[in-house]
Motif scaffolding. Structure first.
Motif, PDB file in Angstrom:
ATOM      1  N   TYR A  80      42.094  44.556  42.482  1.00  0.00           N
ATOM      2  CA  TYR A  80      41.167  44.223  43.556  1.00  0.00           C
ATOM      3  C   TYR A  80      41.949  43.933  44.834  1.00  0.00           C
ATOM      4  N   GLU A  81      41.277  43.952  45.944  1.00  0.00           N
ATOM      5  CA  GLU A  81      41.932  43.680  47.220  1.00  0.00           C
ATOM      6  C   GLU A  81      42.140  42.182  47.397  1.00  0.00           C
ATOM      7  N   ILE A  82      43.231  41.678  46.806  1.00  0.00           N
ATOM      8  CA  ILE A  82      43.557  40.256  46.898  1.00  0.00           C
ATOM      9  C   ILE A  82      44.923  40.098  47.552  1.00  0.00           C
ATOM     10  N   GLU A  83      45.140  38.960  48.180  1.00  0.00           N
ATOM     11  CA  GLU A  83      46.424  38.691  48.831  1.00  0.00           C
ATOM     12  C   GLU A  83      47.351  37.882  47.940  1.00  0.00           C
ATOM     13  N   HIS A  84      46.785  37.063  47.051  1.00  0.00           N
ATOM     14  CA  HIS A  84      47.579  36.182  46.201  1.00  0.00           C
ATOM     15  C   HIS A  84      47.270  36.438  44.727  1.00  0.00           C
ATOM     16  N   LEU A  85      48.247  36.131  43.877  1.00  0.00           N
ATOM     17  CA  LEU A  85      47.991  36.201  42.443  1.00  0.00           C
ATOM     18  C   LEU A  85      47.056  35.060  42.053  1.00  0.00           C
ATOM     19  N   TYR A  86      46.318  35.268  40.986  1.00  0.00           N
ATOM     20  CA  TYR A  86      45.374  34.279  40.487  1.00  0.00           C
ATOM     21  C   TYR A  86      45.785  33.855  39.086  1.00  0.00           C
ATOM     22  N   VAL A  87      45.426  32.632  38.712  1.00  0.00           N
ATOM     23  CA  VAL A  87      45.663  32.124  37.362  1.00  0.00           C
ATOM     24  C   VAL A  87      44.336  31.666  36.765  1.00  0.00           C
ATOM     25  N   THR A  88      44.226  31.798  35.456  1.00  0.00           N
ATOM     26  CA  THR A  88      43.009  31.405  34.747  1.00  0.00           C
ATOM     27  C   THR A  88      42.828  29.887  34.822  1.00  0.00           C
ATOM     28  N   ILE A  89      41.629  29.460  35.223  1.00  0.00           N
ATOM     29  CA  ILE A  89      41.337  28.023  35.218  1.00  0.00           C
ATOM     30  C   ILE A  89      40.309  27.667  34.144  1.00  0.00           C
ATOM     31  N   ASN A  90      39.537  28.638  33.704  1.00  0.00           N
ATOM     32  CA  ASN A  90      38.696  28.439  32.529  1.00  0.00           C
ATOM     33  C   ASN A  90      38.440  29.792  31.882  1.00  0.00           C
ATOM     34  N   LEU A  91      38.115  29.741  30.613  1.00  0.00           N
ATOM     35  CA  LEU A  91      37.947  30.970  29.842  1.00  0.00           C
ATOM     36  C   LEU A  91      36.934  30.689  28.743  1.00  0.00           C
ATOM     37  N   HIS A  92      35.881  31.474  28.732  1.00  0.00           N
ATOM     38  CA  HIS A  92      34.859  31.322  27.688  1.00  0.00           C
ATOM     39  C   HIS A  92      34.828  32.611  26.876  1.00  0.00           C
TER      40      HIS A  92
END
Length: 149
Positions: A80-92
């Motif tokens: 996706y067009e993102i500038e920063h990496l993301y980390v999981t904060i919740n997972l169902h």
């Protein structure tokens, strides 16, 4: 071409190949999935259930299923067009059926929303008959690490 477009072009050049080929992420390499399709906000991959992924009952361990779904969501988000990496904060995760040794599973992921700080992504895991084995949703938070790094 931005970093996300470069990654998507790279993925599309590698359709039919293992994620493990040249991937620096040891978890992704260990899962040993094969890329089937990639577009912005969605990835499809295939995984084969291995002996080292089974639980005591002889079906794929729920933690492995969760790992596949989490990895798929993370990889999809960076298309996706993102500038920063993301980390999981919740997972169902919902576990619906088991998967046995040698079965081929198809994972399909989809980005639903990317905000300035939070993204929402979903992944589903199907068996060869198209039966839904498990599904997951996750919210991920933007980090300070830029995608281009």
């Amino acid at each position: 071409m931005n970093a996300n477009e470069k990654l998507l072009a790279f993925l599309n050049q590698n359709i039919g190949r293992k994620f493990s080929e040249g991937n620096p992420n040891p978890v992704t390499t260990w899962l040993d999935g094969t890329l089937l399709a990639a577009e912005m906000g969605s990835i499809t991959a295939e995984f084969e259930v291995r002996q080292d992924q089974l639980n005591h009952a002889g079906v794929m361990h729920g933690g492995i299923i969760t790992t596949i779904l989490d990895e798929m969501m993370g990889v999809t988000l960076i298309t996706y067009e993102i500038e920063h990496l993301y980390v999981t904060i919740n997972l169902h995760v919902d576990f619906l059926f088991g998967a046995k040794l040698g079965e081929k599973l198809k994972a399909v992921s989809q980005v639903y929303r990317v905000g300035k700080k939070i993204a929402n992504v979903e992944a589903k895991l199907f068996n060869a008959n198209g039966q839904l084995i498990a599904k997951a949703t996750s919210n991920l938070a933007a980090t300070g690490v830029r995608v281009s790094q």
